[in-house]
Design a protein around this motif. Structure first.
Motif, mmCIF file in Angstrom:
data_model
loop_
_atom_site.group_PDB
_atom_site.id
_atom_site.type_symbol
_atom_site.label_atom_id
_atom_site.label_comp_id
_atom_site.label_asym_id
_atom_site.label_seq_id
_atom_site.Cartn_x
_atom_site.Cartn_y
_atom_site.Cartn_z
ATOM 1 N N ASP A 110 0.851 -1.186 0.000
ATOM 2 C CA ASP A 110 0.000 0.000 0.000
ATOM 3 C C ASP A 110 0.894 1.246 0.000
ATOM 4 O OD1 ASP A 110 -2.138 1.682 0.171
ATOM 5 O OD2 ASP A 110 -2.816 0.996 2.130
ATOM 6 N N LYS A 112 0.821 5.545 0.757
ATOM 7 C CA LYS A 112 0.092 6.670 1.331
ATOM 8 C C LYS A 112 0.975 7.914 1.313
ATOM 9 C CE LYS A 112 -3.645 4.390 2.552
ATOM 10 N NZ LYS A 112 -4.893 4.580 1.789
ATOM 11 N N SER A 661 -4.943 -0.148 -1.953
ATOM 12 C CA SER A 661 -5.158 -0.332 -0.516
ATOM 13 C C SER A 661 -5.950 -1.591 -0.212
ATOM 14 C CB SER A 661 -5.892 0.885 0.056
ATOM 15 O OG SER A 661 -5.156 2.071 -0.166
#
Length: 755
Positions: A110, A112, A661
Motif C-alpha cells: 500500500d 500513502k 489499498s
C-alpha cells in the motif's frame, strides 16, 4: 560552539539521475543496470555530502538516501519486509522493488502520503508473530564507510521504531502492532551497536509522529523504547519535524536521549523551552525545508538568540533545517530564466544549507554581515487581486442540493448503471514528452505541435470507445503535469526549468511557484475538451485541477495564508469551469488529490482548514448548472480524515484510490450518499490486473454502495502506464463490469455506443 547540520538532502540529483537509472533498471534489469544504479547511488550520496561540507556543515547526514522510499529502506534494514514477500527467489534489489511496485509475486505494498506532504511512502505490513532480522545493516553501513573514507564527520539518519510501527497496518490476525515493539527495538539495538562500532558519533532518529496528537499509549511506548535504545548506541538526536511537537514536548524532554530536534518554522512555542533539560542538545529547525523562499536570517537569528537564552543552551544549540531538504529542488542558481524580481528570493537545497551556515556565523560572532544581506532580499509582493473570506458571501453556491442535481443529471446524461470511466490522464509516451521538449526549444512550430496533440487525442477518444468506456476523457496529453499546466496558464505563477522534487521512486514533480496574486488569463482546458467532445457522441469529461491541490502542490507565497491563495485560485478556476459547462461539457472533474495532505497535523486546527478547502471547491464549481455533473478525485490518503468534507463539498461523484489499498476504503463508504468510484486496479504497478480480481472488487463495492451510485474506474490516472498495459487493464475492467451485471442481474439502461 554552535553546531550546524541539515536533516537530509534531495535524493534525485540535479538532473534527476536517480529517476533515469531506476527506469533503466526496471525496463531491462540485468547485472549491468544494477551496477549502474549502485554507481548512481554512490555518486549522488557523495555529491550531497560534498555540498554539506562546502556549505560549512559540522556533520554530513548519512542514511537519508533511498532508492525508492526511506520507509521501505528502513523495513529492509530492520528485516521486516512483508511476510508475503519474504520468500521471493529473486535477489535483494529485485525483491525490494517488487515490494514497491508489485509483480508476479504479488501486489505492491500500500502507498500513502507522508504526513502532510506530497511525498508517498510504502505502508509497512505487520503480522502476528513477525520476526525482525536486521543483519549487517548492509546499505547504511556501506554509506557510513563511504562518507568516513571521504573524510566526512558523520551523523547517521534512520527512521525511528515508534513512527515505523505507527505508519503500518495490521495483517494476518495481528490486533495491535505495538505488540511487536520489543522485537523491533531489539533489531534497532543491534543496528545502533553496529554504527557505534563504526565510530558514528550521532544518530538522527526520526520520530515525526511526535508532531501529531500522539495517543498516551504510543507516548508510553516511545519512552519504553528509548530507555532500551539509549543504553548501547551512539548519542541519539530524537528528531521531529513538519510542526513543533506542542502536544508532547514535555514527554520528549524526559526521554533518555542526548538531544532533540524540533521545527522552529511551524507552530513554534518559545515558552516551551523554559524547562528544556540542561544536559540535552537542542537542534533548532530554523531554515524552512518545505518552501523555496530565502530565509530572513536577521529575524531568524533573533528567534534563535531568544531560544538560546530561554533554554540556557550556550554551546548546546544546534542549527538546522526544519526537515529534510528532499521537499525542495537542488539548486536555485540553475534557474536563470526566472525573473529577477523573483530569483533573488529563491532558496533551494544548496542555498538552504548556506543559510544554516550563515545563521551559525551570526549566532557565534554576532553578525553575519554580507551573508545576511545577500540571503534576505526585500520582498516585493504587492497584493492586487485579493479574495478573502468576505468574498465567499458574494459567491453563490450550486443552486440545488445533491439529490435534486442527481435526478437532473441522470436525465441529461442517460448513463448506464455501473458507468465506466478513467480518472483523466492517458500514457505520456516518449513521443509526447519529446514533442514538448522540441516546442520549448523552438525546434517545431506551435501549429505542428497542436496537430500532433489533436492526433493523439483522436486516438485516445477512439480507443476508449472501442474499449467500451461509458464516459470518456481527452487524456490530458497536452499537460506535462496536472498542476504545472495550470500554473503556466494563470497569472501569478513562476515556472522553473530544473525545480524537480521526488514524489516517490522515480516519480518527480516540478511544483510551480506562486509569487504574485493569481488570476485568470485565458481558457486553459476549453479548447482541448471541446475538440475531444466533437469526436464522439459519448459523454466527455472535462478535467480541471482543484484549488487546494494547486496550492498544496505548488510552492506558495509566504505573505498570504493558504486560505487566501486557494480562494484566489478558486476564483480563476470558476471562470474555467463555467466556460466548460456553458460549452456543453456535461461532466467536469475538479481533482482534489491533495485535500488530505493539506490537513494540519494537530486536530484542533483541522476543522478550519477543511471548511475553507470545501469553500474553495464550492467557489470553483459555483458557476455551473445543476445539470452539469461535478466529479472530484482523491488518492493515496487517509480517506477517513476527509470523507465527511468530501460529502459536504459540491461534488456529485467522488473517485478514490482503493485497489492499491486492498479495497480497505470500502468500509468507510457505508452511508456515503453521493456517487463514488472506488478504484478497481492499481495504476502504479506493472502487474496487470485480472478480470476476475476486478469483478471481485466491484462485487465487494456493491455490498456497500447502491448500484445507482457506483462508478467503475482505475485508482488514479494512467499517464505512467504503457499503452499495452492500459489496453489490457481497461479491456478487463469493461469485461468485469459486464460479468458483474449479468451475474447479479443489474440493469444496464445503456446509451447506444457511438464513437
Amino acid at each position: 560552539m554552535i553546531t550546524s547540520h541539515i536533516l537530509g538532502y534531495p535524493r534525485i540529483g540535479r538532473a534527476r539521475e536517480l529517476k533515469f537509472a531506476l527506469e533503466r533498471y526496471w525496463a531491462s534489469g540485468g547485472d549491468q543496470n544494477a551496477r549502474l544504479l549502485h554507481d548512481v547511488r554512490c555518486e549522488l550520496c557523495m555529491e550531497g555530502w560534498d555540498v554539506q561540507r562546502a556549505a560549512g556543515m559540522d556533520y554530513v547526514t548519512v542514511g537519508d538516501f533511498s532508492l525508492y522510499d526511506h520507509v521501505l529502506s528502513t523495513l529492509e534494514l530492520m528485516g521486516c519486509m512483508p511476510v508475503r514477500l519474504r520468500q521471493l527467489s529473486c535477489d535483494k534489489l529485485a525483491s525490494y522493488f517488487a515490494a514497491a511496485r508489485g509483480g508476479s509475486a504479488g501486489a505492491a505494498m500500500d502507498m500513502k502520503k507522508w504526513f502532510n506532504t506530497n511525498y508517498h511512502y510504502m505502508v509497512p505490513e505487520y503480522s502476528s508473530g513477525m520476526e525482525f532480522d536486521p543483519g549487517d545493516g548492509r546499505w547504511l553501513a556501506e554509506e557510513i564507510d563511504m562518507a568516513q573514507a571521504a573524510g566526512h564527520r558523520v551523523k547517521a539518519s534512520i527512521l525511528g521504531p515508534i513512527t515505523l510501527l505507527w505508519l503500518g497496518k495490521e495483517r494476518d490476525g495481528l490486533l495491535n502492532r505495538l505488540e511487536l515493539l520489543p522485537g523491533l527495538v531489539d533489531a534497532y539495538v543491534h543496528l545502533l551497536s553496529l554504527m557505534l562500532a563504526r565510530g558514528v558519533e550521532w544518530i538522527q532518529v526520526e520520530e515525526p509522529i511526535a508532531s501529531l496528537d500522539m495517543p498516551d499509549l504510543w507516548a508510553g511506548a516511545m519512552h519504553a523504547a528509548y530507555d532500551v535504545l539509549s543504553r548501547r548506541s551512539p548519542r541519539l538526536l530524537l528528531t521531529s519535524y513538519y510542526s513543533f511537537p506542542s502536544g508532547c514536548f514535555d514527554i520528549l524532554c524526559q526521554l533518555p536521549v542526548s538531544g532533540l530536534h524540533v521545527d522552529f518554522t511551524r507552530n513554534f512555542r518559545l515558552g516551551a523551552l523554559r524547562c528544556f533539560p540542561r544536559d540535552m542538545v537542542l537542534s533548532a529547525g530554523a531554515v524552512d525545508g518545505r518552501h523555496v523562499w530565502s530565509c530572513d536570517l536577521s529575524a531568524t537569528a533573533r528567534i534563535l538568540d531568544r531560544a538560546r537564552d530561554m533554554a540556557r543552551l550556550d554551546d548546546r544549540l544546534w542549527v538546522s533545517t526544519s526537515c529534510s531538504l528532499m521537499h525542495v529542488p537542488v539548486d536555485a542558481a540553475t534557474e536563470a530564466a526566472v525573473s529577477m524580481s523573483v530569483r533573488p528570493m529563491l532558496s533551494f537545497a544548496i542555498q538552504k544549507a548556506g543559510e544554516v551556515a550563515a545563521l551559525k556565523i551570526r549566532l557565534t560572532h554576532g553578525n553575519a554581515g554580507s551573508a545576511i544581506s545577500h540571503a534576505s532580499p526585500s520582498r516585493s509582493f504587492k497584493p492586487a487581486v485579493g479574495f478573502g473570506t468576505e468574498d465567499l458571501q458574494l459567491t453563490p453556491r450550486r443552486k440545488l442540493g445533491y439529490a435534486d442535481r442527481a435526478r437532473l443529471q441522470r436525465s441529461a446524461l442517460g448513463l448506464p448503471v455501473l458507468p465506466t470511466t478513467t480518472v483523466g490522464s492517458f500514457p505520456q509516451t516518449p513521443r509526447l514528452r519529446q514533442l514538448r521538449v522540441l516546442l520549448r526549444r523552438g525546434s517545431i512550430r506551435l501549429q505542428s505541435y497542436m496537430g500532433a496533440i489533436r492526433a493523439e487525442i483522436e486516438h485516445i477518444v477512439r480507443r476508449q470507445a472501442e474499449l467500451g468506456m461509458d464516459v470518456l476523457v481527452h487524456g490530458e496529453v497536452e499537460r506535462g503535469d496536472m498542476v504545472e499546466y495550470f500554473g503556466e496558464s494563470m497569472d501569478g505563477f513562476v515556472i522553473t526549468r530544473h525545480g524537480w522534487v521526488q514524489s516517490y521512486g522515480s516519480r518527480c514533480a516540478k511544483p510551480p511557484i506562486i509569487a504574485h496574486d493569481v488570476s485568470f488569463v485565458r481558457p486553459m482546458t476549453l479548447y482541448w475538451a471541446s475538440y475531444a467532445s466533437k469526436l464522439t457522441n459519448l459523454p466527455m469529461k472535462g478535467m480541471v485541477t482543484g484549488p487546494t491541490t494547486i496550492v498544496c502542490w505548488s510552492f506558495a507565497r509566504r505573505d498570504q495564508s493558504y486560505q487566501e491563495v486557494s480562494l484566489q485560485v478558486a476564483r480563476a478556476l470558476r471562470l474555467e469551469v463555467e466556460l466548460l459547462g456553458s460549452s456543453g461539457v456535461g461532466i467536469i472533474q475538479i481533482d482534489e488529490p491533495a485535500l488530505r495532505e493539506g490537513l494540519p497535523l494537530q486536530r484542533a486546527m483541522r476543522r478550519r482548514y477543511l471548511a475553507w478547502a470545501a469553500d474553495a471547491f464550492g467557489v470553483a464549481c459555483s458557476g455551473t448548472s445543476p445539470c452539469v455533473q461535478i466529479h472530484t478525485h482523491i488518492c493515496y490518503s487517509e480517506l477517513g480524515d476527509v470523507l465527511q468534507t468530501m460529502s459536504d463539498m459540491d461534488a456529485d461523484v467522488v473517485s478514490i484510490e482503493a485497489a492499491r489499498s486492498n479495497m480497505s476504503p470500502l468500509a468507510l463508504l457505508r452511508g456515503f450518499h453521493k456517487g463514488v468510484g472506488p478504484g478497481v486496479f492499481d495504476v502504479h504497478s506493472p502487474q496487470l490486473p485480472s478480470q476476475e480480481a476486478m469483478a471481485s472488487r466491484i462485487t465487494a463495492a456493491l455490498g456497500i454502495v447502491p448500484p445507482e451510485n457506483l462508478w467503475v474506474n482505475p485508482d488514479c490516472g494512467l499517464k505512467t502506464r504503457t499503452w499495452e498495459q492500459v489496453n489490457a487493464a481497461l479491456s478487463s475492467m469493461r469485461l468485469a463490469v459486464d460479468d458483474v451485471k449479468e451475474r447479479l442481474r443489474i440493469g444496464s439502461g445503456a446509451l447506444p455506443r457511438q464513437a
